[in-house]
Design an enzyme around this catalytic site. Sequence first.
Site, PDB file in Angstrom:
ATOM      1  NE  ARG A   1       6.496   0.567  -8.443  1.00 56.43           N
ATOM      2  CZ  ARG A   1       7.327  -0.339  -8.970  1.00 56.43           C
ATOM      3  NH1 ARG A   1       6.871  -1.487  -9.435  1.00 56.43           N
ATOM      4  NH2 ARG A   1       8.629  -0.112  -8.996  1.00 56.43           N
TER       5      ARG A   1
ATOM      6  CG  HIS B   1       6.231  -6.280  -6.531  1.00 54.82           C
ATOM      7  ND1 HIS B   1       6.044  -4.991  -6.144  1.00 54.82           N
ATOM      8  CD2 HIS B   1       7.004  -6.201  -7.646  1.00 54.82           C
ATOM      9  CE1 HIS B   1       6.666  -4.165  -6.957  1.00 54.82           C
ATOM     10  NE2 HIS B   1       7.271  -4.886  -7.888  1.00 54.82           N
TER      11      HIS B   1
END
Length: 310
Positions: A225, A273
């Site tokens: 993250r 991502h």
Amino acid sequence: MALLFMCDGEASEPWRASLCNEIPDLDFRIWPDNIGNVDEIDIALAWQPPRGALANFSNLKFILSLGAGVEHILCDPELPKSVRIARLIEPGLRTGMVEFVTMEVLRYHRRADEYRFQQSDRKWKLLRQTLSQDRRVGILGLGYLGAACGDMLRRFGFSVSGWARSAKTLPGIDSFYGEDGLFSLLEQSDILICLLPLTSETEDILDATTLGALPRGAVLINVARGKHLVDDDLIIALDSGQLSAATLDVFREEPLPFEHPFWMHPKISLFPHAAAWTLPESASPVIADNIRRCRAGEKLIGEIEVKRGY
Ligand code: NAP
Ligand code: GLV
């Protein structure tokens, strides 16, 4: 009893088709346009649900994350207190992550970018090759994904270590835990991979201190993250030569803002991502199994401890 699919921007039809193929009588509702009677909804299948939205469902008992991470659910201050939550553990995500991490480790290990630069100068020059056993890879997080990446990398012959909250015994992987364990791992990681969940304990873990504990010239691969990483500290570490390169797949703000310095940094390889996707064709059997478990009152696969944050 009905399941609410909550995933902004995600085409719901493949998920409906695939889950109803597993559970033909599944009552599949879609946020926000096809909710029906809110009192009938007992399960939410969610990715980044809007804050406060889940509080509208008084009979909601389960939230199944559409991804491995659950911080996108836990960050909701209005999250109903008694719901049970499961992260996603499924083989497609694992394969995607193992492929991505291996691709990046091999790219650095075999100096692929340096050969690319040489090609642009029509330069014919062999660059020294390092044996994989002499390349030390450290993995933060030895869970479902971290352990699978470690296993693949050790099969390539890399010298693999990992760090988790609890002690681990994994074939061919040196395991560390606790605060001292973290620094023991860092000081012997030529390539550091972050595969931790985002929790209050792991937020900002990749900062000036931890990046500074790596061997000079180390490489960072963050596929966990964005909030694990202190952005400014990474730029300083890259500009000073403490780190030689970084692969970033996740960011504090996604999409990464246009003006962010990461975009044009010559030592950063950036992905939107994209490391590992949740695809209905591989994830639906696991999710369907969990839906049956919800309804049967059984323990869920990947059920998280809310207090622990993962
Ligand atoms: P997981 O199975 O829950 O594993 C988490 C690992 O982190 C465990 O080994 C755990 O230790 C360790 N850990 C947690 N808190 C820690 C702490 N405070 N100190 C040390 N170790 C700690 O999770 P996973 O399925 O492998 O997924 C990991 C993360 O990858 C997800 O949460 C998500 O953020 C990210 N992800 C990213 C993508 C992408 O496309 N970029 C895709 C999928 C997942 P214990 O084993 O001792 O509990
Ligand atoms: C993706 O980031 C996931 O958590 O599965």
